[in-house]
Design an enzyme around this catalytic site. Sequence first.
Site, short mmCIF file in Angstrom:
data_model
loop_
_atom_site.label_atom_id
_atom_site.label_comp_id
_atom_site.label_asym_id
_atom_site.label_seq_id
_atom_site.Cartn_x
_atom_site.Cartn_y
_atom_site.Cartn_z
CB SER A 105 -0.86 0.06 1.26
OG SER A 105 -1.57 -1.12 1.43
CG HIS A 110 -2.26 -0.36 -4.10
ND1 HIS A 110 -2.49 0.96 -3.80
CD2 HIS A 110 -2.69 -1.06 -3.02
CE1 HIS A 110 -3.02 1.05 -2.60
NE2 HIS A 110 -3.15 -0.16 -2.10
CD GLU A 167 -2.17 3.95 -6.52
OE1 GLU A 167 -2.26 3.28 -5.48
OE2 GLU A 167 -2.06 5.19 -6.52
CG ASN A 218 -3.07 3.92 0.63
OD1 ASN A 218 -4.24 4.06 1.01
ND2 ASN A 218 -2.59 2.77 0.22
P1 NAD Z 1 -3.34 -9.61 6.23
O1 NAD Z 1 -2.75 -9.40 7.57
O2 NAD Z 1 -4.80 -9.86 6.10
O3 NAD Z 1 -2.59 -10.83 5.49
C1 NAD Z 1 -1.19 -10.96 5.40
C2 NAD Z 1 -0.88 -12.45 5.24
O4 NAD Z 1 0.52 -12.59 4.90
C3 NAD Z 1 -1.11 -13.25 6.52
O5 NAD Z 1 -1.98 -14.33 6.26
C4 NAD Z 1 0.29 -13.73 6.91
O6 NAD Z 1 0.32 -15.00 7.54
C5 NAD Z 1 0.96 -13.78 5.53
N1 NAD Z 1 2.42 -13.83 5.62
C6 NAD Z 1 3.24 -13.18 6.48
N2 NAD Z 1 4.53 -13.55 6.28
C7 NAD Z 1 4.51 -14.45 5.27
C8 NAD Z 1 5.53 -15.21 4.61
N3 NAD Z 1 6.80 -15.11 4.99
N4 NAD Z 1 5.16 -16.05 3.63
C9 NAD Z 1 3.86 -16.19 3.26
N5 NAD Z 1 2.85 -15.49 3.86
C10 NAD Z 1 3.17 -14.65 4.84
O7 NAD Z 1 -2.90 -8.34 5.36
P2 NAD Z 1 -3.67 -7.69 4.10
O8 NAD Z 1 -4.65 -6.69 4.58
O9 NAD Z 1 -4.09 -8.78 3.18
O10 NAD Z 1 -2.46 -6.84 3.44
C11 NAD Z 1 -1.49 -7.47 2.64
C12 NAD Z 1 -0.79 -6.41 1.81
O11 NAD Z 1 -1.76 -5.76 0.98
C13 NAD Z 1 -0.10 -5.32 2.61
O12 NAD Z 1 1.07 -4.93 1.95
C14 NAD Z 1 -1.13 -4.21 2.61
O13 NAD Z 1 -0.54 -2.94 2.80
C15 NAD Z 1 -1.70 -4.36 1.22
N6 NAD Z 1 -3.05 -3.81 1.02
C16 NAD Z 1 -4.00 -3.95 1.98
C17 NAD Z 1 -5.29 -3.44 1.76
C18 NAD Z 1 -6.37 -3.62 2.78
O14 NAD Z 1 -7.42 -2.97 2.64
N7 NAD Z 1 -6.22 -4.49 3.76
C19 NAD Z 1 -5.59 -2.78 0.55
C20 NAD Z 1 -4.59 -2.67 -0.44
C21 NAD Z 1 -3.32 -3.20 -0.18
#
Ligand code: NAD
Length: 285
Positions: free
Chosen positions: A120, A141, A153, A191
């Site tokens: 993000s 993104h 994005e 963001n």
């Molecule tokens: P989340 O916490 O729901 O999921 C993250 C997952 O990654 C977890 O299941 C965790 O176990 C896994 N993980 C951690 N280390 C790992 C590894 N070494 N190998 C494999 N898996 C691993 O997080 P999210 O909300 O899905 O966010 C993920 C990414 O997407 C982040 O970079 C976030 O900034 C981005 N993002 C989030 C949103 C949102 O609204 N939540 C929107 C756009 C982008």
Amino acid sequence: MSTIQRVSVIGAGTMGAGIAQVLAHSGCAVKLIDIKEDLVKKGIAGIGASLDRMVKKELISAEQKQETLGRVRAETRLEGVIGSEMVIEAINENLDLKTRVWKEAAVHAGETAILATNTSSISITTLAATIPGPKRFIGMHFMNPVPVMKLVEVIRGLETDDATTTTTMELCRGLGKTPVEVNDYPGFVSNRILMPMINEAVYCVMEGVAAKEAIDEVMKLGMAHPMGPLALADLIGLDVCLSIMEVLHRDLGDSKYRPCPLLRKMVSAGRLGKKSGRGFYEYAS
Ligand code: NAD
């Protein structure tokens, strides 16, 4: 029609599961990778539940649901990326963690695979510099919830080449999304604008400017936002919001990006929003 047919998604959380779903729905063979089997299973169960809602709304048939699920394979090791034409990473918003995972995944992926991060806010250029072949590294993104939101994005790092960008844009269109190309600066466009607004809404709660419901109502009815900033923060995850504000604050060096102390306090307490059952609002499990 995109040339990409085999994709690995690293991280089976909110975003990774959503990304895996839209890829599989469009016909790609997907490997969904997380650190533990139960986490991947939870991700796949989430995809099943999302597809069930689509069946109920008659957007897809029950057969299409099964076909989509049949294209998603669970993996718990990063070696799982071998053979994928593209690897999309959606693990936690943490530079050290992402760097560690990419160093290993890029080697397994081989030299020709396109490598994309769903970060993000973290610099695409910085992540790309840690792997061999930074010209095939790109930001992809997706927005939350992935199956619903149209925008992707697409962020070019300093070294990202035209071929990588073109293929990524084509893949997005193949998924029924609208890609918008932007350059790599902290928070990109989405963001850089959204998070300071959410952060300011949290300051309004902290300072007692209005009740949380009132703040959301003002932004919904007055600015025609489909949901209020506090409800949106709960949906995104308050930990994710805090991480993004920290990146904006550190990398742009301007005090206007200072994360609200109440946001920090809520994350410390484990009130992460919808995913933990409680944020600004409460959610049934
Ligand atoms: P989340 O916490 O729901 O999921 C993250 C997952 O990654 C977890 O299941 C965790 O176990 C896994 N993980 C951690 N280390 C790992 C590894 N070494 N190998 C494999 N898996 C691993 O997080 P999210 O909300 O899905 O966010 C993920 C990414 O997407 C982040 O970079 C976030 O900034 C981005 N993002 C989030 C949103 C949102 O609204 N939540 C929107 C756009 C982008």
